[in-house]
Design a protein around this motif. Structure first.
Motif, PDB file in Angstrom:
ATOM      1  N   THR A 357       0.762  -1.096   0.141  1.00  0.00           N
ATOM      2  CA  THR A 357      -0.022  -0.018  -0.054  1.00  0.00           C
ATOM      3  C   THR A 357       0.903   1.269  -0.016  1.00  0.00           C
ATOM      4  O   THR A 357       0.621   2.208  -0.826  1.00  0.00           O
ATOM      5  CB  THR A 357      -1.014  -0.090   1.161  1.00  0.00           C
ATOM      6  N   HIS A 358       1.956   1.250   0.860  1.00  0.00           N
ATOM      7  CA  HIS A 358       2.674   2.190   0.856  1.00  0.00           C
ATOM      8  C   HIS A 358       3.377   2.720  -0.421  1.00  0.00           C
ATOM      9  O   HIS A 358       3.315   3.740  -1.028  1.00  0.00           O
ATOM     10  CB  HIS A 358       3.903   2.222   2.197  1.00  0.00           C
ATOM     11  N   VAL A 359       4.087   1.668  -0.991  1.00  0.00           N
ATOM     12  CA  VAL A 359       4.679   1.664  -2.286  1.00  0.00           C
ATOM     13  C   VAL A 359       3.880   2.083  -3.368  1.00  0.00           C
ATOM     14  O   VAL A 359       4.313   3.197  -4.150  1.00  0.00           O
ATOM     15  CB  VAL A 359       5.476   0.469  -2.529  1.00  0.00           C
ATOM     16  N   THR A 360       2.737   1.631  -3.565  1.00  0.00           N
ATOM     17  CA  THR A 360       1.842   2.008  -4.756  1.00  0.00           C
ATOM     18  C   THR A 360       1.356   3.478  -4.520  1.00  0.00           C
ATOM     19  O   THR A 360       0.957   4.115  -5.342  1.00  0.00           O
ATOM     20  CB  THR A 360       0.502   0.816  -4.783  1.00  0.00           C
ATOM     21  N   ALA A 365       1.703   8.834  -6.522  1.00  0.00           N
ATOM     22  CA  ALA A 365       1.854  10.327  -6.096  1.00  0.00           C
ATOM     23  C   ALA A 365       3.145  10.871  -7.003  1.00  0.00           C
ATOM     24  O   ALA A 365       3.586  12.147  -6.511  1.00  0.00           O
ATOM     25  CB  ALA A 365       2.067  10.500  -4.617  1.00  0.00           C
ATOM     26  N   GLY A 366       3.832  10.055  -7.628  1.00  0.00           N
ATOM     27  CA  GLY A 366       5.028  10.497  -8.712  1.00  0.00           C
ATOM     28  C   GLY A 366       6.224  10.512  -7.695  1.00  0.00           C
ATOM     29  O   GLY A 366       7.161  10.947  -8.156  1.00  0.00           O
ATOM     30  N   LYS A 367       6.313   9.811  -6.764  1.00  0.00           N
ATOM     31  CA  LYS A 367       7.577   9.636  -5.970  1.00  0.00           C
ATOM     32  C   LYS A 367       8.307   8.282  -6.496  1.00  0.00           C
ATOM     33  O   LYS A 367       7.883   7.558  -6.983  1.00  0.00           O
ATOM     34  CB  LYS A 367       7.409   9.536  -4.445  1.00  0.00           C
TER      35      LYS A 367
END
Ligand SMILES: [Fe+2]
Length: 387
Positions: A357-360, A365-367
């Motif tokens: 979840t964090h990664v996606t 968000a373009g990070k």
């Protein structure tokens, strides 16, 4: 350079052979013949490169012998154990021997080794026979590198940036490239028009004729990237893909082989490899993950083992003999936590679903995300453990 052992060695005396992945004298011969063929053009480049050759490279055998003596023991006769493999044989061996195939066609494509820039070989069991070669200065790798230089990236390392830039552009210079720069035969063999390239004699990749043809000087490094560079990247990528496909088609019909192995710097062009796989010209394709010169040492060692020492190939694995190229060190959560704490970073342990979840969320968000799992990979393309 790689060390070949018949059995696991516990001391340097048990090292059977040491092998270097190319032949310095043949490479020197190519340099001299090229300078003579183009003389007096290229004198400056000749004068600049000679001291390094005369000091070190030409005497590679004594340089390596000395290095081995210093590192592993002065009482051992290293000179008699030292062998040299040819550059493209090293690439071909690195592609065929670790592959899961009993037999295969082997295509190597790169900038240049001694004289060869592309080769076609057939491997069967422990045998590997080179059938055809294309020689310097005609080189698909150097054509790609010329555009790497022209679009403002570093030659021999920025090629992946050109490949990454290509999807943002349109191949509107592709016809110009095939009309003027490279003559491609139906079987995929090619010849470059050397009026446009400076690498044989000069200190740059391209000549003023090249710059006139594409309407301006090379992009200065770090200058803004425009649509023009994207279109140039798309164009050289398209020409490369067309040549690779033509070569593969003719190899399939010439050799009748159903499997294809690839190595050499051009085999790092995973976009072209993907296209080749989707064309279904071969039942199976295996690409050496360290397809550039880093894999040359591996190939040279395998060539000595199978061709020079008649070593058998072990029973073929279902996947490959490089364990997916996951050959480097791995780090535990504790290692990561200690390293992060030392440099003031933050270590948090997530469950798999929290992590995803964090990664996606961050990606959407373009990070940018750095991903590290399992063993480090051998080779420059991210294969899943270090994207
Ligand atoms: Fe190479």
């Amino acid at each position: 350079m790689l060390i070949v052992l018949r059995k696991p060695a516990s001391s340097p005396e048990q090292i059977d052979q040491v092998v270097f992945y190319e032949k310095p004298f043949l490479k020197f011969e190519r340099l001299l013949e090229t300078y003579l063929a183009f003389a007096p053009r290229g004198f400056r480049s000749f004068a600049l490169s000679m001291p390094a050759w005369i000091k070190d490279k030409l005497f590679q055998k004594s340089v390596l012998t000395k290095a081995l003596s210093n590192a592993l023991g002065k009482t051992i006769d290293w000179q008699s154990r030292l062998l040299f493999s040819q550059h493209h044989l090293s690439h071909a061996a690195s592609a065929f021997y670790p592959s899961p195939f009993e037999r295969a066609a082997v295509l190597t494509l790169d900038g240049v080794g001694e004289w060869t820039t592309s080769s076609l070989a057939v491997g069967q069991g422990r045998r590997l026979k080179i059938l055809k070669e294309i020689h310097f200065p005609h080189s698909l790798g150097l054509l790609y590198s010329a555009f790497t230089y022209y679009t403002g990236f570093k030659v021999n390392s920025g090629e992946y940036k050109v490949m990454g830039l290509a999807p943002y552009g349109k191949p509107r210079y592709a016809d110009l490239i095939t009309e003027h720069l490279v003559d491609v035969a139906d079987d995929g063999s090619f010849q470059l028009d050397m009026r446009y390239f400076d690498y044989a004699t000069g200190l740059t990749m391209t000549t003023k004729h090249f710059h006139q043809l594409f309407g301006g000087p090379p992009r200065p490094p770090e200058a803004e990237i425009s649509q023009r560079e994207m279109d140039l990247a798309a164009s050289v990528q398209k020409v490369t893909e067309d040549i690779v496909l033509k070569l593969a088609r003719s190899i399939r019909s010439q050799t009748g082989e159903k499997n294809l192995c690839l190595a050499g710097g051009v085999a790092l062009n995973c976009v072209a490899n993907g296209l080749l796989a989707r064309e279904n010209l071969f039942d199976n394709i295996w690409v050496q993950p360290a397809a550039g010169d880093a894999g040359g040492a591996l190939g040279a060692a395998l060539a000595v083992w199978h061709l020079h020492l008649d070593g058998q190939r072990p029973k073929l694995a279902l996947s490959d003999r490089m364990q997916g190229s996951y050959l480097g060190p791995a780090f535990s959560d504790e290692d990561a936590s200690t390293a992060l704490n030392t440099c003031g970073g933050i270590f948090t342990r997530y469950s798999e679903s929290e992590l995803l979840t964090h990664v996606t969320t961050a990606l959407s968000a373009g990070k940018a995300i750095g991903w590290m799992q399992g063993r480090m990979e051998f080779g420059p393309r991210a294969l899943g453990n270090r994207p």
